[in-house]
Motif scaffolding. Structure first.
Motif, PDB file in Angstrom:
ATOM      1  N   TYR A 112       0.814  -1.152   0.026  1.00 17.20           N
ATOM      2  CA  TYR A 112      -0.025   0.165  -0.084  1.00 17.20           C
ATOM      3  C   TYR A 112       0.843   1.182   0.045  1.00 17.20           C
ATOM      4  O   TYR A 112       1.734   1.450   0.951  1.00 17.20           O
ATOM      5  N   GLY A 113       0.638   1.919  -1.093  1.00 19.26           N
ATOM      6  CA  GLY A 113       1.544   3.155  -1.123  1.00 19.26           C
ATOM      7  C   GLY A 113       2.736   2.925  -1.899  1.00 19.26           C
ATOM      8  O   GLY A 113       3.762   2.025  -1.643  1.00 19.26           O
ATOM      9  N   LEU A 114       2.996   3.912  -3.091  1.00 14.85           N
ATOM     10  CA  LEU A 114       4.101   3.526  -4.011  1.00 14.85           C
ATOM     11  C   LEU A 114       5.037   4.769  -4.227  1.00 14.85           C
ATOM     12  O   LEU A 114       5.233   5.218  -5.300  1.00 14.85           O
ATOM     13  N   GLY A 115       5.318   5.247  -3.219  1.00 13.36           N
ATOM     14  CA  GLY A 115       6.360   6.192  -3.119  1.00 13.36           C
ATOM     15  C   GLY A 115       7.881   5.650  -3.132  1.00 13.36           C
ATOM     16  O   GLY A 115       7.834   4.412  -3.495  1.00 13.36           O
ATOM     17  N   GLY A 116       8.893   6.172  -2.844  1.00 10.69           N
ATOM     18  CA  GLY A 116      10.084   5.545  -2.787  1.00 10.69           C
ATOM     19  C   GLY A 116      10.338   4.378  -1.949  1.00 10.69           C
ATOM     20  O   GLY A 116      10.936   3.245  -2.456  1.00 10.69           O
ATOM     21  N   VAL A 117       9.525   4.328  -0.738  1.00  8.58           N
ATOM     22  CA  VAL A 117       9.871   3.310   0.139  1.00  8.58           C
ATOM     23  C   VAL A 117       8.946   2.055  -0.315  1.00  8.58           C
ATOM     24  O   VAL A 117       9.154   1.067  -0.339  1.00  8.58           O
ATOM     25  N   GLY A 118       7.603   2.444  -0.566  1.00  9.41           N
ATOM     26  CA  GLY A 118       6.763   1.591  -1.124  1.00  9.41           C
ATOM     27  C   GLY A 118       7.141   0.725  -2.521  1.00  9.41           C
ATOM     28  O   GLY A 118       6.863  -0.623  -2.395  1.00  9.41           O
ATOM     29  N   LEU A 119       7.643   1.586  -3.335  1.00  8.12           N
ATOM     30  CA  LEU A 119       8.124   0.884  -4.222  1.00  8.12           C
ATOM     31  C   LEU A 119       9.475  -0.244  -4.220  1.00  8.12           C
ATOM     32  O   LEU A 119       9.899  -0.958  -4.592  1.00  8.12           O
ATOM     33  N   SER A 120      10.200   0.275  -3.172  1.00  8.02           N
ATOM     34  CA  SER A 120      11.194  -0.328  -2.832  1.00  8.02           C
ATOM     35  C   SER A 120      10.936  -1.666  -2.237  1.00  8.02           C
ATOM     36  O   SER A 120      11.021  -2.842  -2.151  1.00  8.02           O
ATOM     37  N   SER A 121       9.802  -1.646  -1.368  1.00  9.47           N
ATOM     38  CA  SER A 121       8.955  -2.743  -0.827  1.00  9.47           C
ATOM     39  C   SER A 121       8.662  -3.914  -1.978  1.00  9.47           C
ATOM     40  O   SER A 121       9.010  -5.022  -1.808  1.00  9.47           O
TER      41      SER A 121
ATOM     42  N   VAL B 286       6.114  12.192  -7.972  1.00 11.34           N
ATOM     43  CA  VAL B 286       7.669  11.758  -8.149  1.00 11.34           C
ATOM     44  C   VAL B 286       7.728  10.643  -7.274  1.00 11.34           C
ATOM     45  O   VAL B 286       7.183  10.248  -6.461  1.00 11.34           O
ATOM     46  N   ILE B 287       8.733   9.844  -7.539  1.00  9.42           N
ATOM     47  CA  ILE B 287       9.010   8.649  -6.782  1.00  9.42           C
ATOM     48  C   ILE B 287      10.152   9.164  -5.685  1.00  9.42           C
ATOM     49  O   ILE B 287      10.140   9.186  -4.645  1.00  9.42           O
ATOM     50  N   ARG B 288      11.309   9.248  -6.439  1.00  4.88           N
ATOM     51  CA  ARG B 288      12.667   9.943  -5.489  1.00  4.88           C
ATOM     52  C   ARG B 288      13.462  10.884  -6.553  1.00  4.88           C
ATOM     53  O   ARG B 288      13.962  10.658  -7.549  1.00  4.88           O
TER      54      ARG B 288
END
Length: 373
Positions: free
Chosen positions: A201-210, A366-368
């Protein structure tokens, strides 16, 4: 020495930040490193929601503060001749130095180090005091022991992890928080096994890293949930079996898992999203949260489900990672093509654009983003 740093004087200024300009670039005096500390040149620093959370008041910190906590750097000077580091070493900076002596460190849980957490909360370095001075008698607080939105920083050497010299700084910086937290939540905290189903749940930098960590761990299926379509498209490119909007998540998860995910990873930092993530897991499922909601937010779910459904809810700080162990491990996976961290990089910009970049982060566009001081 005189350096340039991005200083936050006041919490809670409204957006757009390009207009209100909560961060100002200032020339400050940086004291030399003490024994056990390093003077580093910041090569690249990533923008993270943890930085934004200080600006908007979700994570109150002492002011004034030099922000930034995700970075790659080069060692310029060591505080003592016996340091394991030497000038010229390339390093990734981790945002919680572990003292090595408290009960948590003794139990192998340095990511929960109490002295480190206390120092971070007070805006000082682990060995005491502050090294940044703007005016006589006006000290500037450190952000998570790093203060990376600057040309240089003094950090505890326990915040630094040596890395190979051939990694581009803008990629190396991502390993200091986004990757350490997101991949660690999957591999360390949740201990995802091959074939287990994972929903992120949540696709920021941490979410996409997960998500990258779940794919690398052999999870199947991996389901991504986010309201922004472009992020869902990227999740599919990175290996998700499905990427859906929050309104469609419950049905998609039920259809793809046959009754609920084995593991849910929540990275949005919202209590309502955490409640949805917990609900999405099967009987016996595990929910891991790495998000940092405003302290006023409260979580509500049927308490009986913990026992009657055998569920587990776990917090994960810094991905339950030991930086000296996990940063090299994740870099190795990246080199092997199993952890395409470079796909998270949205772009680079000079430090002078920091307020505009915070607007992009706040809007979720943005992502990162990475600044190159």
């Amino acid at each position: 020495m005189r350096i340039t740093a991005a200083i936050l004087d006041q919490i809670g200024l409204p957006g757009p930040y390009a207009d209100s300009r909560p961060l100002r670039l200032a020339e400050v005096e940086l004291a030399p490193p003490r024994a056990g500390e390093l003077l580093v040149r910041i090569d690249a620093a990533g923008l993270c929601h943890s930085d934004l959370s200080v600006i908007n008041g979700d994570r109150p910190r002492p002011m004034p503060m030099a922000l930034g906590h995700e970075a790659a750097a080069t060692v310029v000077e060591t505080g003592d001749p016996d340091s394991p580091f030497k000038p010229g070493d390339r390093v990734v900076l981790a945002f919680l130095p572990a003292c090595g002596q408290c009960a948590c460190c003794g139990a192998g849980e340095g990511y929960l180090c109490q002295p480190g957490a206390t120092a971070n909360g007070e805006g000082r370095l682990l060995r005491g005091g502050r090294r940044i001075m703007e005016l006589p008698g006006r000290e500037v607080n450190h952000h998570l022991g790093v203060s990376a939105f600057a040309t240089h920083a003094v950090v505890d050497q326990r915040s630094a992890v040596k890395i190979p010299s051939d990694i581009a700084p803008e990629i190396a910086a991502l390993f200091g928080c986004a990757v350490l937290t997101g991949v660690g939540a999957v591999m360390n905290t949740a201990a995802v096994k091959p074939g287990e189903s994972v929903v992120v749940y949540g696709l920021g930098g941490v979410g996409l890293s997960s998500l990258l960590g779940a794919v690398a761990a052999g999870a199947n299926p991996v389901i991504a949930v986010d309201p922004i379509e472009d992020k869902r498209k990227l999740a599919l490119e990175l290996g998700a079996a499905a990427a859906v909007a929050p309104a469609d998540a419950a049905q998609a998860i039920a259809d793809l898992t046959g009754g609920g995910a084995d593991v849910a990873i929540e990275t949005a930092g919202k209590a309502a999203v955490l409640a949805a993530a917990y609900k999405s897991t099967r009987r016996g499922g595990r929910t891991v949260t790495v998000g940092l909601p405003n302290p006023a937010e409260m979580l509500s779910f049927p308490a009986v489900s913990l026992v009657a459904e055998g569920k587990t809810l776990m917090g994960s700080y810094m991905g339950s990672s030991i930086p000296s162990r996990d940063v090299p491990r994740y870099i190795g996976l990246w080199r092997a093509g199993r952890l395409p961290v470079h796909r998270l990089l949205s772009g680079t910009a000079p430090l002078s654009e920091i307020n505009r970049l915070m607007d992009e982060l706040a809007a979720g566009r943005v992502i990162r983003q990475v600044v190159l001081p």
